[in-house]
Motif scaffolding. Structure first.
Motif, PDB file in Angstrom:
ATOM      1  N   UNK A 786      31.838  18.655 -39.549  1.00  0.00           N
ATOM      2  CA  UNK A 786      30.434  18.890 -38.655  1.00  0.00           C
ATOM      3  C   UNK A 786      29.931  17.858 -38.931  1.00  0.00           C
ATOM      4  N   UNK A 787      29.936  17.122 -39.911  1.00  0.00           N
ATOM      5  CA  UNK A 787      28.618  16.150 -40.783  1.00  0.00           C
ATOM      6  C   UNK A 787      29.782  14.777 -41.781  1.00  0.00           C
ATOM      7  N   UNK A 788      29.362  14.118 -41.629  1.00  0.00           N
ATOM      8  CA  UNK A 788      30.232  12.695 -42.401  1.00  0.00           C
ATOM      9  C   UNK A 788      29.477  11.721 -42.792  1.00  0.00           C
ATOM     10  N   UNK A 789      29.825  11.135 -42.909  1.00  0.00           N
ATOM     11  CA  UNK A 789      29.290   9.979 -43.601  1.00  0.00           C
ATOM     12  C   UNK A 789      30.069   8.642 -44.532  1.00  0.00           C
ATOM     13  N   UNK A 790      30.364   7.698 -44.049  1.00  0.00           N
ATOM     14  CA  UNK A 790      30.713   6.428 -44.034  1.00  0.00           C
ATOM     15  C   UNK A 790      29.985   4.831 -45.091  1.00  0.00           C
ATOM     16  N   UNK A 821      25.442  13.255 -36.719  1.00  0.00           N
ATOM     17  CA  UNK A 821      25.936  14.203 -36.260  1.00  0.00           C
ATOM     18  C   UNK A 821      25.924  14.455 -34.700  1.00  0.00           C
ATOM     19  N   UNK A 822      26.781  14.884 -34.356  1.00  0.00           N
ATOM     20  CA  UNK A 822      26.635  15.228 -32.866  1.00  0.00           C
ATOM     21  C   UNK A 822      25.553  15.121 -32.305  1.00  0.00           C
ATOM     22  N   UNK A 823      24.989  14.250 -31.250  1.00  0.00           N
ATOM     23  CA  UNK A 823      24.103  13.733 -30.955  1.00  0.00           C
ATOM     24  C   UNK A 823      22.580  13.277 -31.146  1.00  0.00           C
ATOM     25  N   UNK A 824      23.296  12.826 -32.038  1.00  0.00           N
ATOM     26  CA  UNK A 824      22.582  11.307 -33.492  1.00  0.00           C
ATOM     27  C   UNK A 824      23.182  10.734 -33.469  1.00  0.00           C
ATOM     28  N   UNK A 825      22.196   9.117 -33.505  1.00  0.00           N
ATOM     29  CA  UNK A 825      22.535   7.705 -33.346  1.00  0.00           C
ATOM     30  C   UNK A 825      24.021   7.564 -32.775  1.00  0.00           C
ATOM     31  N   UNK A 826      24.014   7.671 -31.319  1.00  0.00           N
ATOM     32  CA  UNK A 826      25.102   7.591 -30.638  1.00  0.00           C
ATOM     33  C   UNK A 826      26.508   8.163 -30.278  1.00  0.00           C
ATOM     34  N   UNK A 843      37.218  -7.207 -38.285  1.00  0.00           N
ATOM     35  CA  UNK A 843      36.777  -6.312 -37.058  1.00  0.00           C
ATOM     36  C   UNK A 843      37.767  -4.641 -37.967  1.00  0.00           C
ATOM     37  N   UNK A 844      36.892  -3.684 -38.064  1.00  0.00           N
ATOM     38  CA  UNK A 844      37.763  -2.379 -39.140  1.00  0.00           C
ATOM     39  C   UNK A 844      36.790  -1.519 -37.777  1.00  0.00           C
ATOM     40  N   UNK A 845      37.843  -0.536 -37.325  1.00  0.00           N
ATOM     41  CA  UNK A 845      37.631   0.609 -36.736  1.00  0.00           C
ATOM     42  C   UNK A 845      38.138   1.591 -36.826  1.00  0.00           C
ATOM     43  N   UNK A 846      37.591   3.257 -36.563  1.00  0.00           N
ATOM     44  CA  UNK A 846      37.930   4.261 -37.263  1.00  0.00           C
ATOM     45  C   UNK A 846      37.117   4.999 -36.354  1.00  0.00           C
ATOM     46  N   UNK A 847      38.736   5.690 -35.618  1.00  0.00           N
ATOM     47  CA  UNK A 847      37.975   6.866 -35.134  1.00  0.00           C
ATOM     48  C   UNK A 847      38.375   8.606 -35.793  1.00  0.00           C
ATOM     49  N   UNK A 848      37.260   9.718 -35.113  1.00  0.00           N
ATOM     50  CA  UNK A 848      36.579  10.467 -35.429  1.00  0.00           C
ATOM     51  C   UNK A 848      36.680  11.376 -35.003  1.00  0.00           C
ATOM     52  N   UNK A 849      36.771  13.478 -35.610  1.00  0.00           N
ATOM     53  CA  UNK A 849      36.316  13.525 -34.251  1.00  0.00           C
ATOM     54  C   UNK A 849      35.377  14.698 -34.682  1.00  0.00           C
ATOM     55  N   UNK A 850      33.802  14.976 -34.412  1.00  0.00           N
ATOM     56  CA  UNK A 850      32.637  15.964 -34.531  1.00  0.00           C
ATOM     57  C   UNK A 850      32.914  17.449 -33.857  1.00  0.00           C
ATOM     58  N   UNK A 851      32.849  18.243 -34.400  1.00  0.00           N
ATOM     59  CA  UNK A 851      32.479  19.774 -33.632  1.00  0.00           C
ATOM     60  C   UNK A 851      31.693  19.940 -34.430  1.00  0.00           C
ATOM     61  N   UNK A 852      30.837  22.002 -34.076  1.00  0.00           N
ATOM     62  CA  UNK A 852      29.660  21.967 -33.985  1.00  0.00           C
ATOM     63  C   UNK A 852      30.022  22.849 -35.608  1.00  0.00           C
TER      64      UNK A 852
END
Length: 852
Positions: A786-790, A821-826, A843-852
């Motif tokens: 729901x929230x993530x930091x890198x 969070x979803x709706x912020x910074x793209x 280049x490094x690519x990371x795929x992740x999922x955001x939910x409510x």
């Protein structure tokens, strides 16, 4: 309809019989509706109550395509022949009439002694015409259906006499087709002698007697050949001119002189012509127009002699007589006989003039400076002066028959002499400022004093499919000449085709489009060194098959061309007619033999003086003559060490040039340019491009990679003498760190460019991206949050951070991205993509999922 009186039997019949005249019912009457009916004999009734000019006779003649309108007086000479004022109809069809041009030759003309255009010329060839001759002679094209009536419409309002009085506007019906010649007889040799109504019947008898005397020698085949080809002699009145003869009317040039006859040939139906005044040898008459201008020259023998040669001899299947005459003429020309005479102007005039001399009917001059006549004017003198020609004429003409009266008495024979002089060349100059592709050219060949030109005309009866023949030099040029790639492209000036070798034996132009890739359309102009007296002639050799353009027979009007071995072609000249006009003398392209030498290498190049440029040493007749270790310093005349300047041209009057290549040691080093890498990095990998140039020839390009002073990788390209070369290489597997690229080029002489160093850094490691742990940073796990930091780290520097394509702020080696969070910074609900790139491009690519 024919309107002719016939004299039967010629010289072999004891008397002359005049055929009964056609019955004449009086002049035609004017129809009630205003149309004018023309009589069967062409006459038109005169309106005695009308003061303006009137038509007295109308006819279409049978011998050639001419409409004749006779007037009662002089009328405007242009309006009276203008198709805008005159319409000829054949049934419902309008016959096309030829307009008269303002200047130059014309088929349409107004015959009248008061013709203003003719009177303004030095010749004034109509001055002698009779007072009552006012003739509109209008040429037409196409055919006339004899089953349909001919009608003539004249817009009289546009045609006025000298006083300004207009003619009637009228329609003339029942226009007849009539013979121009109203009387004739047949000679014993089978040649018709004919004339119009203004010639006395007795004159035809005298003319026929002269023809039979000229053809009296049996066994030659000449008379039979002429008879088989329908040869005839037209006699015109003393007050007429030669251009009234229908067969000689076409192409009437107002500047032509008032001659006393013309020769016959296959192109004018073998009709020769002669003035009555010369047949009668009229001298001393109070009316000077009745006197011959040649009291001691039999012009009939001269002009009829043209037909004897061109038809009686040259149309025979057996060419033995033709060959014998050519040999006689060639001998006379090459041995310098008959200098400064009309006889030597060409072979036709040679034959005609010596024909008159054979019969002792030629005038003389005291020396050889007249330009026309000479001291040789009798058969006896001919035998002494030119025995080869005498022997030929003895084989075709009688030696025991004299010309009949009044030509049985020779002219004065006072002067004698034997003089010879090699013939001078016509005035010719080098063409200057030639504009290839734009100027109009004449392609000329010279043969024994005569010049012929290639005409766009299918006039060779033996080869009717060929679309070009040569003709006596006349008019202007009909070709354009472009100089391309060291050769000539010859095309019709009207754009109708390009001169092409269509096989190893045939050439053509008509309908052939220009094809720059087709070597059959390119011709080399190869100088002929054997003709030292003529600097302008050479062979036209086709580039595709190395075959030369050649006449298919002896030079003469109507001869077509074929192809032969390169050294056996006809000698041609290229006259730039634009430059002839500008320079005032016939101006020609000069073919030059250019000898090019470099050490043991040599080439002979055929090139025009106008257009030749010094070749590149890398393209000498298609060959590369460059040398290893030496620099080409230019071309110099043989024996000189001074290079010719850029833009040098072949000097005027030069027909051959010997040039040698100059060389100097190569002491100049190549130059190099580093194209890649373009920056010091950091670079994710190493791609090398080094460009090098040398004006003599490169040997190699080297680019070496060093780290800490030690060679890591060496790369190289061999240039094999190229003037310019690129060295490219990709170096893989370099560890991260600092490097130096050292590069240079060497030429074939051993000269080396400056060895240049370029420092760069390699960074092959991609950025490290980790998810930060702890509730303060991240809520969720295993890729779903729901929230993530890198946490983002790089060995050097992060260049960009993009979340779903939205670039985030980044700086230095650390560029963390917190609390996404979803709706912020793209960021968005569902799947997201984080892309991190460092300055080296890793280049490094990371795929992740955001939910409510």
């Amino acid at each position: 309809m024919k309107r002719r009186r016939t004299l039967v039997g010629g010289l072999t019949v004891g008397g002359l019989v005049v055929a009964s005249a056609l019955a004449w019912t009086g002049p035609a009457a004017v129809a009630a509706d205003g149309d004018v009916a023309v009589g069967a004999d062409g006459t038109v009734q005169i309106d005695t109550g009308y003061d303006g000019p009137q038509v007295t006779e109308v006819r279409v003649i049978n011998e050639a395509r001419y409409l004749e309108i006779y007037w009662d007086r002089y009328v405007d000479e242009n309006a009276a022949v203008s198709p805008g004022n005159i319409t000829l109809r054949n049934g419902d069809r309008t016959i096309a009439l030829k307009a008269k041009p303002a200047q130059g030759g014309t088929d349409t003309i107004f015959f009248d002694k008061d013709n203003k255009q003719i009177a303004a010329t030095a010749a004034n060839s109509m001055a002698r015409l009779p007072e009552d001759l006012h003739l509109s002679s209008i040429a037409y094209t196409g055919t006339i259906d004899p089953s349909l009536p001919l009608t003539l419409e004249i817009n009289g309002a546009a045609i006025a006499d000298a006083g300004g009085n207009a003619a009637k506007t009228a329609t003339y019906t029942g226009v007849p087709r009539l013979d121009y010649y109203t009387q004739s007889l047949m000679t014993g040799a089978g040649v018709e002698v004919k004339a119009g109504e203004r010639v006395a019947a007795a004159t035809l008898t005298k003319a026929a007697a002269q023809v039979d005397a000229q053809l009296a020698r049996s066994g030659t085949g000449i008379a039979a050949t002429m008879a088989a080809n329908g040869c005839s002699l037209a006699v015109y009145g003393s007050r007429e001119n030669a251009y009234l003869v229908p067969e000689h009317r076409g192409g009437y040039n107002p500047t032509m002189y008032d001659v006393e006859g013309y020769g016959g040939n296959m192109w004018n139906s073998c009709v020769s012509s002669i003035s009555e005044r010369n047949v009668l040898r009229t001298r001393g008459d109070a009316n000077t127009f009745l006197n011959t201008a040649y009291p001691n020259e039999n012009i009939l023998v001269h002009e009829f002699g043209h037909a004897v040669l061109s038809v009686g001899i040259e149309e025979q299947a057996d060419q033995a007589l033709s060959d014998a005459f050519f040999a006689a003429y060639e001998n006379a020309y090459t041995t310098g006989r008959w200098p400064n005479t009309y006889a030597m102007s060409n072979r036709d005039e040679f034959f005609a003039t010596l024909s008159a001399i054979w019969f002792d009917n030629m005038a003389e001059k005291p020396d050889w400076n007249d330009g026309v006549r000479s001291p040789i004017n009798t058969r006896a003198e001919l035998k002494e002066y030119d025995p080869v020609s005498y022997a030929f004429f003895a084989s075709i003409y009688p030696d025991d028959v004299a010309m009949p009266s009044p030509w049985d008495v020779p002219g004065p024979d006072i002067h004698h002499g034997d003089f010879r002089q090699e013939p001078a060349q016509p005035a010719r100059v080098d063409a200057t400022d030639v504009d290839y592709g734009a100027d109009i050219f004449r392609i000329v060949t010279a043969s024994l004093g005569s010049e012929y030109q290639i005409d766009r005309y299918a006039g060779d009866p033996d080869h009717p499919s060929r679309d070009m023949v040569i003709w006596f030099r006349w008019g202007g040029g009909v070709w354009k000449v472009a100089y391309e790639g060291g050769g000539f492209v010859i095309s019709a000036s009207d754009g109708s085709g390009v001169l092409t070798a269509v096989s190893d034996s045939e050439v053509a132009y008509l309908g052939i489009a220009r094809d720059a890739a087709d070597p059959r359309q390119t011709w080399t102009f190869a100088a002929d060194a054997s003709t030292t007296a003529n600097a302008y002639d050479g062979h036209l050799v086709n580039r595709a098959n190395d075959r030369a353009l050649v006449l298919d027979g002896r030079a003469g009007s109507g001869v077509s061309m074929t192809l032969t071995d390169a050294g056996a072609g006809t000698r041609w000249m290229l006259e730039d007619t634009n430059r002839t006009t500008a320079q005032g003398t016939s101006a020609y392209v000069v073919p030059v033999k250019v000898s090019l030498t470099s050490g043991g290498q040599s080439e002979i190049v055929d090139a025009p003086a106008q257009g030749f440029t010094l070749p590149s040493i890398t393209d000498v007749a298609g060959k590369d003559w460059s040398r290893t270790g030496e620099r080409f310093a230019g071309w110099a005349p043989a024996g000189s060490t001074e290079p010719l300047p850029e833009g040098w041209t072949i000097p005027a009057g030069t027909t051959s040039v010997d040039l040698v290549a100059l060389w100097v040691p190569d002491t100049e080093a190549p130059s190099t340019v580093l194209v890649s890498p373009a920056t010091a990095g950091p670079l994710s990998g190493l791609s090398i491009q080094v460009d090098a140039t040398d004006d003599v020839g490169l040997a190699k390009i080297v680019a070496d990679v060093y780290r800490g002073g030690k060679l890591v990788k060496s790369t190289r390209t061999d240039a094999d003498g190229a003037i310019a070369e690129s060295h490219t290489a990709t170096v893989a597997g370099l560890a991260d760190g600092d490097y130096t690229l050292r590069y240079y080029a060497a030429d074939e002489a051993g000269n080396v460019s400056a060895k240049t160093s370029f420092a760069f850094t390699v960074d092959g490691a991609a950025p490290i991206v980790k998810v930060k742990k702890g509730a303060a940073f991240t809520t969720g796990g295993n890729g779903t949050y729901t929230t993530v930091s890198f946490q983002i780290r790089d060995n050097d520097r992060v260049a960009s951070v993009a979340l779903n394509g939205v670039v985030q702020q980044s700086a230095g080696k650390k560029s963390d991205l917190d609390r996404v969070r979803a709706g912020e910074v793209g960021a968005q609900f569902g799947e997201n993509l984080l892309v991190v790139t460092d300055v080296a491009g890793n280049t490094t690519e990371v795929t992740f999922t955001l939910e409510k």
